[in-house]
Write a protein that holds these residues in place. Structure first.
Motif, PDB file in Angstrom:
ATOM      1  N   ARG A  75       0.893  -1.330  -0.057  1.00  0.00           N
ATOM      2  CA  ARG A  75      -0.138  -0.003   0.115  1.00  0.00           C
ATOM      3  C   ARG A  75       1.001   1.296   0.085  1.00  0.00           C
ATOM      4  O   ARG A  75       1.525   1.492   0.842  1.00  0.00           O
ATOM      5  N   GLY A  76       0.692   1.909  -1.263  1.00  0.00           N
ATOM      6  CA  GLY A  76       1.315   3.228  -1.086  1.00  0.00           C
ATOM      7  C   GLY A  76       2.953   3.416  -1.499  1.00  0.00           C
ATOM      8  O   GLY A  76       3.246   4.472  -1.572  1.00  0.00           O
ATOM      9  N   ARG A  77       3.457   2.016  -1.580  1.00  0.00           N
ATOM     10  CA  ARG A  77       4.903   1.970  -2.017  1.00  0.00           C
ATOM     11  C   ARG A  77       5.181   1.706  -3.420  1.00  0.00           C
ATOM     12  O   ARG A  77       6.375   1.707  -3.766  1.00  0.00           O
ATOM     13  N   GLY A  78       4.260   1.093  -4.305  1.00  0.00           N
ATOM     14  CA  GLY A  78       4.314   0.809  -5.505  1.00  0.00           C
ATOM     15  C   GLY A  78       5.062  -0.564  -5.569  1.00  0.00           C
ATOM     16  O   GLY A  78       5.067  -1.342  -4.687  1.00  0.00           O
ATOM     17  N   PHE A  79       5.374  -0.850  -6.992  1.00  0.00           N
ATOM     18  CA  PHE A  79       5.952  -2.544  -7.101  1.00  0.00           C
ATOM     19  C   PHE A  79       7.200  -2.467  -6.686  1.00  0.00           C
ATOM     20  O   PHE A  79       8.150  -1.369  -7.059  1.00  0.00           O
ATOM     21  N   THR A  80       7.894  -3.456  -6.279  1.00  0.00           N
ATOM     22  CA  THR A  80       9.010  -3.546  -6.432  1.00  0.00           C
ATOM     23  C   THR A  80       9.729  -4.130  -7.592  1.00  0.00           C
ATOM     24  O   THR A  80       9.051  -4.309  -8.541  1.00  0.00           O
ATOM     25  N   ALA A  81      11.165  -4.069  -7.663  1.00  0.00           N
ATOM     26  CA  ALA A  81      11.905  -4.221  -9.063  1.00  0.00           C
ATOM     27  C   ALA A  81      11.629  -5.705  -9.506  1.00  0.00           C
ATOM     28  O   ALA A  81      11.176  -6.066 -10.585  1.00  0.00           O
ATOM     29  N   ARG A  82      11.403  -6.684  -8.498  1.00  0.00           N
ATOM     30  CA  ARG A  82      10.944  -7.957  -8.996  1.00  0.00           C
ATOM     31  C   ARG A  82       9.523  -8.015  -9.296  1.00  0.00           C
ATOM     32  O   ARG A  82       9.676  -8.833 -10.275  1.00  0.00           O
ATOM     33  N   GLN A  83       8.749  -7.535  -8.588  1.00  0.00           N
ATOM     34  CA  GLN A  83       7.337  -7.393  -9.145  1.00  0.00           C
ATOM     35  C   GLN A  83       7.161  -6.970 -10.635  1.00  0.00           C
ATOM     36  O   GLN A  83       6.555  -7.322 -11.487  1.00  0.00           O
ATOM     37  N   ARG A  84       7.929  -5.627 -10.630  1.00  0.00           N
ATOM     38  CA  ARG A  84       7.788  -5.135 -12.128  1.00  0.00           C
ATOM     39  C   ARG A  84       8.368  -6.134 -13.199  1.00  0.00           C
ATOM     40  O   ARG A  84       8.043  -6.369 -14.286  1.00  0.00           O
ATOM     41  N   ALA A  85       9.655  -6.563 -12.999  1.00  0.00           N
ATOM     42  CA  ALA A  85      10.075  -7.744 -13.954  1.00  0.00           C
ATOM     43  C   ALA A  85       9.008  -8.799 -14.167  1.00  0.00           C
ATOM     44  O   ALA A  85       8.931  -9.189 -15.386  1.00  0.00           O
ATOM     45  N   TYR A  86       8.525  -9.241 -12.968  1.00  0.00           N
ATOM     46  CA  TYR A  86       7.497 -10.233 -13.433  1.00  0.00           C
ATOM     47  C   TYR A  86       6.513  -9.787 -14.069  1.00  0.00           C
ATOM     48  O   TYR A  86       5.802 -10.749 -15.050  1.00  0.00           O
ATOM     49  N   LEU A  87       5.893  -8.676 -13.814  1.00  0.00           N
ATOM     50  CA  LEU A  87       4.655  -8.257 -14.549  1.00  0.00           C
ATOM     51  C   LEU A  87       5.050  -8.004 -16.000  1.00  0.00           C
ATOM     52  O   LEU A  87       4.237  -8.296 -16.876  1.00  0.00           O
TER      53      LEU A  87
ATOM     54  N   GLY B 162       5.248   0.760 -14.562  1.00  0.00           N
ATOM     55  CA  GLY B 162       6.066   1.830 -13.835  1.00  0.00           C
ATOM     56  C   GLY B 162       6.050   1.579 -12.081  1.00  0.00           C
ATOM     57  O   GLY B 162       5.645   0.456 -12.023  1.00  0.00           O
ATOM     58  N   ALA B 163       6.564   2.496 -11.572  1.00  0.00           N
ATOM     59  CA  ALA B 163       6.794   2.241 -10.176  1.00  0.00           C
ATOM     60  C   ALA B 163       5.360   1.781  -9.398  1.00  0.00           C
ATOM     61  O   ALA B 163       5.173   1.206  -8.889  1.00  0.00           O
ATOM     62  N   VAL B 164       4.292   2.537  -9.758  1.00  0.00           N
ATOM     63  CA  VAL B 164       2.970   2.172  -9.527  1.00  0.00           C
ATOM     64  C   VAL B 164       2.011   1.925 -10.616  1.00  0.00           C
ATOM     65  O   VAL B 164       0.679   1.577 -10.260  1.00  0.00           O
TER      66      VAL B 164
END
Length: 122
Positions: A3-15, A25-27
């Motif tokens: 909540r409020g922190r955005g996606f981690t680098a690992r989550q972004r890579a997965y997505l 992006g970050a969010v």
């Protein structure tokens, strides 16, 4: 997504590895046009948004359930797609919104039940 922190680098890579995702992006997630079309096609057939997103690898635990709700609402508005049993504006067919005709509807249903019982001899 925290909540409020955005996606981690690992989550972004997965997505980004998912065909349903165009960019992350970050969010913010941008979905592929093909996914949006498939999503609305399946939603129009009555499938749940959560199921559609999960099948595409977009787990609500990662992207957030609220994001799924908002996407569906926005895409519904843009495309005019409503699932079976719904009418434009989101009301369920036959739903009584303000209760003003509840009594009349109940009377009609009771008459129908009585007629059916007489027809089958109950």
């Amino acid at each position: 997504m925290s909540r409020g922190r955005g996606f981690t680098a690992r989550q972004r890579a997965y997505l980004l590895s998912l065909p349903a995702v165009r960019s992350v992006g970050a969010v913010r997630i941008r979905y592929s046009e093909g996914f949006r079309e498939e999503c609305m096609r399946r939603y129009g057939r009555g499938e749940s948004p959560r199921r559609i997103f999960s099948d595409a690898g977009l787990d609500p635990e990662i992207i957030g359930a609220k994001r799924i709700e908002r996407c569906i609402a926005r895409w519904r508005k843009e495309s005019g797609v409503d699932p079976p049993g719904r009418v434009p504006g989101g009301a369920v067919r036959g739903e009584v919104r303000d209760g003003s005709d509840f009594g009349a509807r109940l009377d009609a249903l009771e008459r129908d039940v009585k007629a059916l019982r007489e027809a089958v001899g109950i």
